[in-house]
Design an enzyme around this catalytic site. Sequence first.
Site, short mmCIF file in Angstrom:
data_model
loop_
_atom_site.label_atom_id
_atom_site.label_comp_id
_atom_site.label_asym_id
_atom_site.label_seq_id
_atom_site.Cartn_x
_atom_site.Cartn_y
_atom_site.Cartn_z
N CYS A 93 0.85 -1.15 0.04
CA CYS A 93 0.01 0.20 0.11
C CYS A 93 0.97 1.35 -0.05
CB CYS A 93 -1.03 -0.01 1.18
SG CYS A 93 -2.36 1.16 1.14
N HIS A 97 -3.72 -5.07 0.40
CA HIS A 97 -3.14 -5.68 1.60
C HIS A 97 -3.21 -7.15 1.85
CE1 HIS A 97 -2.61 -1.97 4.19
NE2 HIS A 97 -3.44 -1.41 3.30
N GLU A 106 -1.96 -9.16 3.81
CA GLU A 106 -2.19 -9.51 4.93
C GLU A 106 -3.59 -9.58 5.45
OE1 GLU A 106 -1.84 -5.30 5.89
OE2 GLU A 106 -0.92 -6.77 4.35
#
Length: 214
Positions: free
Chosen positions: A79, A192, A194
């Site tokens: 990001c 993202h 994660e």
Amino acid sequence: MIAVVDYHKGNLKSVERGLTAVGADARITDDLKVIRDASAIVLPGVGAFTDAATEIRETGQFGVLIDRISEGVPFLGICLGMHLLYDSGEEHAEEGLPTAGLGLIPGTVKAMPKADVRGTQYKVPHVGWNKVEYLSKRPNPLFEGIPDGEFFYFTHSYVAPPSCETIATTSHSITFPSAVQVGQTCFAVQFHPEKSSDAGAQLLKNFVKIAEKA
């Protein structure tokens, strides 16, 4: 060991947990020596461009990151960590005076338009799941095992400009780079991983493989 760079702008635990879950020895750190000695580096996406760029300069991380990427150490920007690879960014900068980034990719990161060319309105920030579409039919090692058009989780208000380093795109008011590659081992993504369920875990696993091979 993979260094998760801490530039004091937010919680990085989710990135560390994501890497650990796929078998990496990940460590959140702001220690320049640890970053210099790491086998790979992750620069997560937290905060605004100007604030982050100012912090990494003041802490000395800026030069270390440039050196390590130039040396070919595997790198993953997430990001804002992707935005910082560009020449400059307008987020929280003085009007007409974008803040300098790492300068590894040409162009200035700017605010995402709230309408497309036909005038259709879009919600900004762009938050939620969206498709990532590859620019090449040849599989990229970062996306190994992940089908073209897979959905990943986004949350951002600014977008990077297209460049030769773009390897995947996503559309929301405009089509923007959602993944880039500089050289053989420097990657960055707008989304993202994660927070992107199985597809995100696979991408992190692929990055760990890239790090192991290097």
